[in-house]
Design an enzyme around this catalytic site. Sequence first.
Site, PDB file in Angstrom:
ATOM      1  N   CYS A 115       0.795  -1.237   0.000  1.00  0.00           N
ATOM      2  CA  CYS A 115       0.000   0.000   0.000  1.00  0.00           C
ATOM      3  C   CYS A 115       0.819   1.275   0.000  1.00  0.00           C
ATOM      4  CB  CYS A 115      -0.953   0.002   1.197  1.00  0.00           C
ATOM      5  SG  CYS A 115      -2.008  -1.450   1.261  1.00  0.00           S
ATOM      6  N   HIS A 371      -9.120   2.872  -2.317  1.00  0.00           N
ATOM      7  CA  HIS A 371      -7.706   2.585  -2.047  1.00  0.00           C
ATOM      8  C   HIS A 371      -7.122   1.709  -3.148  1.00  0.00           C
ATOM      9  CE1 HIS A 371      -4.038   1.417  -0.219  1.00  0.00           C
ATOM     10  NE2 HIS A 371      -4.470   0.433   0.553  1.00  0.00           N
ATOM     11  N   CYS A 401      -0.550   2.245   6.444  1.00  0.00           N
ATOM     12  CA  CYS A 401      -0.125   0.923   6.900  1.00  0.00           C
ATOM     13  C   CYS A 401       0.215   0.091   5.667  1.00  0.00           C
ATOM     14  CB  CYS A 401      -1.217   0.244   7.726  1.00  0.00           C
ATOM     15  SG  CYS A 401      -2.800   0.024   6.872  1.00  0.00           S
ATOM     16  N   GLY A 403       0.682  -4.037   4.200  1.00  0.00           N
ATOM     17  CA  GLY A 403       0.509  -5.465   4.407  1.00  0.00           C
ATOM     18  C   GLY A 403       1.808  -6.149   4.780  1.00  0.00           C
TER      19      GLY A 403
END
Length: 417
Positions: A115, A371, A401, A403
Amino acid sequence: MATERLNSILSHLTPTKSGLSAITQKNPDDVVITLAVRTPLAKGFKGGFKDTQLDYLIYSLLKKVIQKSNLDPQMVEDICLGNVNDSKAAYTIRAAALAAGFPNTTAASSVNRFCSSGLKATQDIANQISLGNIECGVAIGAEMMSAAGDRVPQPFHEEILQTQEAADCMQPMGQTSENVGKDFDISREAQDRFAAESYQRAERAQKAGWFDDEIVPITTTVKDPKSGEEKRVTLTKDEGPRWGTTYESLSKIRPAFPDYGDRSTGGNSSQVTDGAAAVLLMKRSTALKMNQPILAKYVGATVTGLAPRIMGIGPSLAIPKLLGKYNLSLDDIDIIELNEAFASMAVYCVNALGIDSSKMNVRGGAIALGHPLGATGTRQICTGLSECRRQKKKVLLTSMCIGTGQGMAGLFVNEVL
């Protein structure tokens, strides 16, 4: 130029500045952003980009970068694409760049840190410029979530799986959200109330036209799922915001991950989305020489790791780490773009860091806007800088954040006041 060069020399002869005075100082070797634009964000699988391929979306946005910057594309020495799901991303960015009008002397590559890929691409180009390896480059983040998922197709080697945290890297994102909700007692109500605010802010921003200066229209082809008829359409607005969303309406939605918990839903989690965003970076001296408008200064970015099973709280670690490097506090930050992967992690980060919610995600976040994994890092820069310009504020902080248990944060100074 002469004044800035003199200031640069004097800065080496005087005591080092810290905090705000240091990051807002202007020097010829600064890395600056001269353009920050994005596509509209479209709903995955059913929106305006559902029949569009990643290469075309990137190609279309890069053409807009050339047009809007009015910069000779031969000046761009490297392009870095942040993308998560496409295994051919390195081929895609190179071919799309050539087709868009960049010469074969403009190099291209792709990066993937889930991300944060868009911010990672920005950091990579900025670092090259800062080190003197290149003078000018483009960072782009793009994701077609309509085309693929992000699940690990098969387990890791059995010896790797014997380490619990390694095995936890395979946990679905929804499971990690429920872990955060349970571990830190983030209630379903708190998550739904946060999500409702995100939708309402996005609605307000969209109605007021606040997104207009960051979005470039993209023309593509959409196929009717029933008739198969194809038609050309031009997308100009984000499709994610659902006007009229309330806490009451969100509270009626069923849990999305019942195998792991009952607090995260389709209403308080980020949307599956297609989209792309790009930033043009160069040295300040180059921008002045080429008569390019300086939108902002890139200050820096950093990354950190944490337990994979609670990956969502990554910003609560990355933000203090980044601020500490520049002797700053959250009070020094004017606008914050914190990715709303899930309301669980967003609520935790707000509470843990003591973030003033009035300056975070002023236009809504990923819950309302979407997103697109690889694009979010650059999309946040586009949205955050636009909001800084609207409010005539200076310092932008972005974070997300990541993954597998990581967090990243970036720092920028708006120069259009």
